[in-house]
Motif scaffolding. Sequence first.
Motif, short mmCIF file in Angstrom:
data_model
loop_
_atom_site.label_atom_id
_atom_site.label_comp_id
_atom_site.label_asym_id
_atom_site.label_seq_id
_atom_site.Cartn_x
_atom_site.Cartn_y
_atom_site.Cartn_z
N VAL A 39 0.85 -1.19 0.00
CA VAL A 39 0.00 0.00 0.00
C VAL A 39 0.88 1.24 0.00
CG1 VAL A 39 -1.78 1.28 1.24
CG2 VAL A 39 -1.82 -1.22 1.23
N TYR A 40 0.67 2.11 -0.97
CA TYR A 40 1.36 3.40 -0.99
C TYR A 40 0.33 4.48 -0.69
CZ TYR A 40 3.55 7.69 -2.58
OH TYR A 40 4.04 8.97 -2.64
N LEU A 41 0.59 5.26 0.35
CA LEU A 41 -0.33 6.30 0.78
C LEU A 41 0.27 7.65 0.42
CD1 LEU A 41 -3.00 6.89 2.20
CD2 LEU A 41 -1.77 6.96 4.36
N ASP A 42 -0.33 8.31 -0.56
CA ASP A 42 0.21 9.58 -1.03
C ASP A 42 -0.15 10.73 -0.09
OD1 ASP A 42 1.48 11.21 -3.20
OD2 ASP A 42 -0.54 12.08 -3.28
N MET A 87 -20.03 1.78 10.86
CA MET A 87 -19.48 3.01 10.29
C MET A 87 -18.00 3.17 10.61
SD MET A 87 -22.74 5.51 11.03
CE MET A 87 -22.43 6.60 9.66
N VAL A 88 -17.36 2.10 11.05
CA VAL A 88 -15.90 2.11 11.25
C VAL A 88 -15.23 1.86 9.90
CG1 VAL A 88 -13.97 1.00 12.40
CG2 VAL A 88 -16.14 1.29 13.61
N LYS A 89 -14.32 2.73 9.51
CA LYS A 89 -13.64 2.63 8.22
C LYS A 89 -12.15 2.37 8.45
CE LYS A 89 -17.53 3.58 6.31
NZ LYS A 89 -18.32 2.51 5.66
N ALA A 90 -11.58 1.54 7.60
CA ALA A 90 -10.18 1.15 7.74
C ALA A 90 -9.25 2.24 7.23
CB ALA A 90 -9.92 -0.15 6.98
N GLY A 91 -8.03 2.27 7.78
CA GLY A 91 -6.97 3.14 7.30
C GLY A 91 -5.91 2.33 6.57
N ALA A 92 -4.86 3.03 6.12
CA ALA A 92 -3.80 2.35 5.37
C ALA A 92 -3.10 1.30 6.23
CB ALA A 92 -2.80 3.38 4.86
#
Length: 388
Positions: free
Chosen positions: A325-328, A354-359
């Motif tokens: 995963v590349y997070l710009d 409504m929990v959303k994942a991060g990088a």
Amino acid sequence: MSDTKLDPANLYTACDPAQFKFKSTAELPDQEEVIGQARAVDAIRFGIGIEQEGFNLFALGPSRSGKQTVVTKFIQGQAAGQPEPPDWCYVDNFSDAHKPVAISLPSGMGVRFQQDMAQLVQELRTAVPETLESEEYRARLQEIEAALNEKQEQAFEKLHEEANAHGIAMLRTPTGFAFAPTKKGEIIKPEEYKLLSDDERQEIEVAVDALQVELEKLIQEIPKWRRQMQDEVKQLNRDVIMSAVGQLIDELRKQYATLPDVLTYLDAVQQDVIDHADQFRQAEDGTQLLPGFVLPGAEGQTWPLNRYSVNVIVDHGESTGAPVVYLDNPTYPNLVGRVEHQAQMGALVTDFTMVKAGALHQANGGYLVLDARKVLMQPYAWEGLKRV
């Protein structure tokens, strides 16, 4: 030092284009090797080969020197030969809704589990109301209610007979019960009661007081009997719902028999369905808490049945190898995830769906590539990253 005169033919190397089998270099594959950076390549390979926790690879070089491309290429090559990490999902914690439960499943099973639970809810929406409206259930419920009514009638009848034995009538009034003296089966009128002797009136008053005490005891027992009846009804509901729910959930238990966390969750689901069977009746007839009031949850499900939905935050079902995963834009929410909210009646509400994942979630079990300068420029990003 003497000068040497060179002929024009000595200043270049002749190349015959006929020796090449291509018309343009665009037809050639990309160069896999990094020219002139042998030490850097060895360092990258050594760094990504370390599988212990606490080690990170930091590449330093001039801007536009291709360091990100080189590092990403080597990482992708390393990740391709590694196994896919597990999927992650959130489910409701029925004992504490503020602390949802995270469940890890083998790669590709997260969405499948989500679909299986959605199918289970649809089946329960049909099975539970049918069970609670069956003739057998109604008959057993009527037996419990009839037993309570009979018990109450017998108790009042016994008190009524005791009152008659003392020449006292027990009357029903709009406010409850009352006792009145009788003579030859007829209630004594107030003016006649005044004509009685003091001993007769005292005898009647003593009898009425004793009966009043018995009546108060009886009235105090009625709530206990009703609670006992409610307990019997709850036990009846557990028994009949268990027969309907148990078979459906047992099918899921067989499919996920090797996953203890899923089995624990299914046990909790079964108990919660039994304890809240009425919510399936509400979902079936479309009853709403308030007109136009919709709580957050999975699409296509009616509140409060969305508590049985599965929020898949990381899905590797279509992945090959470990994720890269590349997070710009490495902001704090993009790194560690976020909890979204929905406005309802002037307040912000949320739940586990409504929990959303991060990088960091997406790269878990693989590799995360970041621009260190961008990380340091984002508020709380570096502090949050250090806590991982």
